[in-house]
Design an enzyme around this catalytic site. Structure first.
Site: not given
Ligand SMILES: [Zn+2]
Ligand SMILES: [Zn+2]
Length: 177
Positions: A131, A134, A164
């Site tokens: 989050e 985000h 990643c």
């Protein structure tokens, strides 16, 4: 210069202490000075008694108002309650993307982890990092091992590991803006 990231308990405390989360988030995002704010009660207007769940977007609206009154740039709420958005049975969390407010729920993270606090803790951290990603503008990633992969079920969260390479680069890039 470091930005401030606030963690705020929504409703009763869970088995996972915000202080522990604070340490973990600080390690992941060295850019931020992480701190815990005074807890707030769960907002009644976000509660759906028929579903017995809290509407996460309504909680975000409240956190967005709240964050303006604080000195922190980003605010992550942690709630023990089950969260939902319309058209979904539940969500593990929701965030403005990009934005200043996000919320996670620990409700479903305890499943099969009651006697395994480390597993529970690692799930809380992954959802928190997701989050926060985000809030920094990161979208969902297609790599199932990436922490920005969308968790539909707990096995998705357990499979996820860290950013990643590409999301990690994007986080770095966002950090030097
Ligand atoms: Zn997401
Ligand atoms: Zn990724």
């Amino acid at each position: 210069m470091s930005d401030n990231l606030g963690l705020i308990q929504i409703g009763p405390t869970t088995d996972y202490s915000l202080n522990t989360l604070k340490g973990q988030v600080s390690e992941k995002f060295p850019r931020y000075k992480v701190e815990t704010l005074e807890p707030i009660v769960e907002p009644a207007e976000a509660y759906d008694s028929f579903r017995d769940q809290y509407h996460s977007t309504r909680i975000l609206v409240i956190l967005e108002e709240l964050v303006k009154t604080t000195h922190v740039e980003l605010l992550l709420g942690v709630a023990p309650h089950d969260l939902y958005v319309p058209n979904m049975n539940f969500v593990f969390g929701e965030a403005r993307c990009p934005g200043r407010a996000a919320v996670i729920s620990t409700f479903r993270l305890k499943s099969q982890a009651r006697s395994n606090p480390e597993l529970f803790g690692s799930r809380v951290v992954k959802e928190a990092v997701h989050e926060i990603g985000h809030m920094q503008g990161l979208r969902h990633c297609t790599d199932p091992l990436c922490v920005m992969y969308f968790s539909e079920r707990l096995s998705d969260t357990d499979r996820k590991h860290d950013f990643c390479a590409e999301c990690g680069r994007n986080v770095m890039w966002l950090e030097v803006e």
